[in-house]
Design an enzyme around this catalytic site. Structure first.
Site, PDB file in Angstrom:
ATOM      1  N   TYR A   4       0.857  -1.184   0.000  1.00  0.00           N
ATOM      2  CA  TYR A   4       0.000   0.000   0.000  1.00  0.00           C
ATOM      3  C   TYR A   4       0.892   1.233   0.000  1.00  0.00           C
ATOM      4  O   TYR A   4       1.621   1.467   0.967  1.00  0.00           O
ATOM      5  CB  TYR A   4      -0.884   0.042   1.249  1.00  0.00           C
ATOM      6  CG  TYR A   4      -2.018  -0.946   1.283  1.00  0.00           C
ATOM      7  CD1 TYR A   4      -2.746  -1.271   0.150  1.00  0.00           C
ATOM      8  CD2 TYR A   4      -2.391  -1.548   2.489  1.00  0.00           C
ATOM      9  CE1 TYR A   4      -3.801  -2.165   0.200  1.00  0.00           C
ATOM     10  CE2 TYR A   4      -3.447  -2.440   2.552  1.00  0.00           C
ATOM     11  CZ  TYR A   4      -4.141  -2.748   1.404  1.00  0.00           C
ATOM     12  OH  TYR A   4      -5.193  -3.633   1.460  1.00  0.00           O
ATOM     13  N   HIS A  63      -9.754   2.250  -0.145  1.00  0.00           N
ATOM     14  CA  HIS A  63      -9.596   3.155   0.996  1.00  0.00           C
ATOM     15  C   HIS A  63      -9.798   4.595   0.506  1.00  0.00           C
ATOM     16  O   HIS A  63      -8.962   5.461   0.723  1.00  0.00           O
ATOM     17  CB  HIS A  63      -8.210   3.001   1.625  1.00  0.00           C
ATOM     18  CG  HIS A  63      -7.922   1.628   2.113  1.00  0.00           C
ATOM     19  ND1 HIS A  63      -6.645   1.132   2.259  1.00  0.00           N
ATOM     20  CD2 HIS A  63      -8.737   0.617   2.498  1.00  0.00           C
ATOM     21  CE1 HIS A  63      -6.695  -0.115   2.702  1.00  0.00           C
ATOM     22  NE2 HIS A  63      -7.958  -0.447   2.861  1.00  0.00           N
ATOM     23  N   ASN A  83      -4.506   1.485   6.927  1.00  0.00           N
ATOM     24  CA  ASN A  83      -5.955   1.458   6.764  1.00  0.00           C
ATOM     25  C   ASN A  83      -6.573   2.596   7.576  1.00  0.00           C
ATOM     26  O   ASN A  83      -6.237   2.791   8.733  1.00  0.00           O
ATOM     27  CB  ASN A  83      -6.504   0.115   7.226  1.00  0.00           C
ATOM     28  CG  ASN A  83      -5.760  -1.051   6.599  1.00  0.00           C
ATOM     29  OD1 ASN A  83      -4.569  -1.244   6.862  1.00  0.00           O
ATOM     30  ND2 ASN A  83      -6.434  -1.821   5.777  1.00  0.00           N
TER      31      ASN A  83
END
Length: 569
Positions: free
Chosen positions: A420, A502, A549
């Site tokens: 990520y 996200h 997250n």
């Protein structure tokens, strides 16, 4: 948190469940605050407002999720329990395998249209934000120093855990141990991540989840519970907010439609009003939902308001163009850039969480139902380790990477490790409306800046070197003969290939008023520019993506927003 008969009764008393026909909204009942959307932003802000003695109506377009709130969606082996598919960590992946009745039908990415929104359907990862998540991204008044008390409040209410099974054990850790060998050999330090939120470079640890009693917890089991006990709080489910009703910049109410999606029963229709003169409306419908609501209410870019004006559903009744408010709604769209690599190792053992939906292993089912322990207490598909790295790009910028491992892949001994790319990215996209008013990602936010792509390549080069130190490990993707640059270039920069789900940024917060050329849609009190009583509180106001997250960061922002909104005269 223990489930009690009193709590179930309280839930039943406030929940408006499916009826044979739409229930018309009262023409006389008004509310100090109407909050639209019951996710990580909406539930906490509704709780804080009701705690302050305000009358609050929380509106959710979807049905109940958790059994705590009279949800009913579950496999046969949960019949007779107060658990649903949303409560059991080991059933998380089934939401992606079969999202029927769960995902929103009006957006082109995965979104949770159930009570709880994203925090009802996501992997429950729960991270204290790195200081740069606020200091780099957010404006004055929203920096890390401003958020300390709110962060402490959130993590006192929802501390999270990295050992979700009640017997204190972690199950099937072959994947964690395999990757950890490579990280250790490459200088990474193992720690308890939320005890060291500022150490997000060459560190790793076990995944932290908002799980308690081996069940999904989070805002649904904390903020919503306290709100539900107050007589000033009301919750409507299965109810779609079509648009706000306004004259100029003043909102008097919200126009509602019953949710007719799939098998979802109808809720409430008509117009529900705020307290005359002092009432306020807060949009917490998520990065796509809040932006869509603004556009349907005549607030946004002119090209998108013309889409609404031309639509068969809204055109004839849309607010007149002389009252449109021009703001860059839908711009600044961002998401973690996701890049998957896959490895295999003999010590890695895949557990069939998908099979647990219809036919769980008897001993595992019994261990979970009787003792809240075992592999089904862990979030599918057995996440971890989580590792962090910071990359300095050719533009001098620092970009944060979170590595998220899971035991799942092309073979039974495979692991997928997702990179990520987060805080510090500069690429941005755009969300727009289709003619039927469904939302779409019209400009993807992935790797539009060469420096963002450089960080992805640097990171994968490093992790390939680190994992090469693990005896017996083999590469699936990229192949051992493929260069990292060729591998990264081979993956399309599309939502399907790069998306992490996200999403943030479509209603950005800032002091630079978007009506006069700035990028901001809401001001530093989260109030929509050009209005006097309309606010946005959810991930859509984030100017940039976080390191990890974002669920915890959204709740923290909601705490801060509630404080600032209540302070306004």
């Amino acid at each position: 948190m223990a489930r009690t008969l009193a709590l179930v009764a309280a839930a039943a008393s406030i929940l408006q469940l499916a009826h044979a026909q739409c229930t018309p909204a009262s023409t006389t009942q008004t509310y100090d605050y109407i909050v639209i959307g019951s996710g990580a932003g909406g539930i906490p802000v509704a709780d804080k407002l009701s705690e302050a003695g305000k009358s609050v109506l929380l509106i959710e377009k979807g049905p109940p999720s958790s059994g705590r709130w009279n949800g009913t969606m579950k496999p046969s082996w949960l019949q007779g329990t107060n658990l649903t598919r949303f409560d059991v960590p080991g059933l998380f992946n089934q939401i992606w395998a079969d999202p029927t009745g769960v995902s929103c039908e009006d957006i082109d990415v995965m979104g949770g249209c159930v009570l709880g929104g994203g925090v009802a359907v996501n992997s429950a990862l729960w991270w204290k934000p790195h200081p740069r998540d606020f200091d780099l991204n957010f404006p004055s008044g929203w920096k890390t120093a401003d958020m300390v008390n709110h962060t402490n409040t959130v993590f006192s209410r929802i501390p999270g855990t990295y050992i979700p099974s009640k017997d204190g054990k972690l199950y099937l850790q072959g994947g964690f141990d395999t990757v950890a060998k490579g990280l250790d050999a490459s200088g990474f330090k193992q720690l308890i991540p939320n005890d060291h939120a500022d150490e997000k470079n060459f560190t790793y640890g076990h995944s932290t989840f908002f799980i308690e009693n081996a069940e999904r917890q989070g805002p649904l089991a904390t903020y919503l519970v306290t709100a539900a006990k107050r007589p000033s709080f009301t919750l409507w489910t299965n109810t779609v907010a079509k648009r706000v009703v306004r004259t100029g910049g003043h909102i008097t109410g919200v126009e509602l439609e019953c949710n007719k999606q799939g098998s979802v029963g109808p809720g409430t229709s008509g117009i529900v009003n705020v307290t005359p003169g002092t009432g306020r409306v807060i949009l917490s419908a998520g990065t796509f939902g809040s932006a869509k609501l603004l556009m349907r209410s005549g607030i946004g870019p002119t090209d998108q308001l013309n889409v609404v004006k031309s639509s068969s559903t809204d055109g004839a009744t849309m607010i007149s163009s002389d009252q449109w408010i021009s703001l860059p709604v839908g711009n600044n769209l961002n998401d973690h850039v996701g890049t998957d690599i896959q490895i295999a190792h003999p010590d890695v053992v895949f557990y069939d969480f998908y099979g647990a939906w219809n036919n769980p292993i008897q001993s595992d089912k019994d261990l979970y139902l009787k003792n809240r322990s075992g592999i089904l207490a862990q979030v599918a598909p057995n996440l971890g380790p989580i590792a962090w790295q910071q990359i300095k790009g050719p533009d001098g910028g620092i970009r944060h990477i979170q590595w998220q491992s899971r035991v799942e892949g092309r073979t039974k001994n495979a692991m997928t490790i997702t990179q990520y790319l987060g805080t510090g990215t500069t690429s941005r996209g755009r969300m727009t409306l289709q003619p039927n008013l469904n939302t779409r990602v019209s400009t993807v936010p992935y790797l539009r800046d060469a420096a963002d792509k450089d960080a992805v390549i640097q990171g994968i080069d490093f992790i390939r070197s680190a994992l090469s130190k693990v005896n017996g490990l083999t590469w699936i993707t990229p192949t051992s003969s493929q260069t990292t640059t060729a591998f990264v270039n081979s993956i399309p920069a599309t939502v399907a290939s790069r998306g992490s789900n996200h999403w943030i940024g479509s209603c950005t917060i800032g002091s630079d008023d978007g009506r006069t050329g700035g990028k901001a849609v809401v001001d530093l009190d989260t109030k929509v520019y050009g209005t006097d009583n309309l606010f946005v509180v959810d991930a859509s106001i984030f100017p940039g993506i976080t390191t990890g997250n974002p669920s915890a960061a959204i709740v923290i922002v909601a705490e801060r927003a509630a404080e600032r909104i209540l302070a306004l005269k």
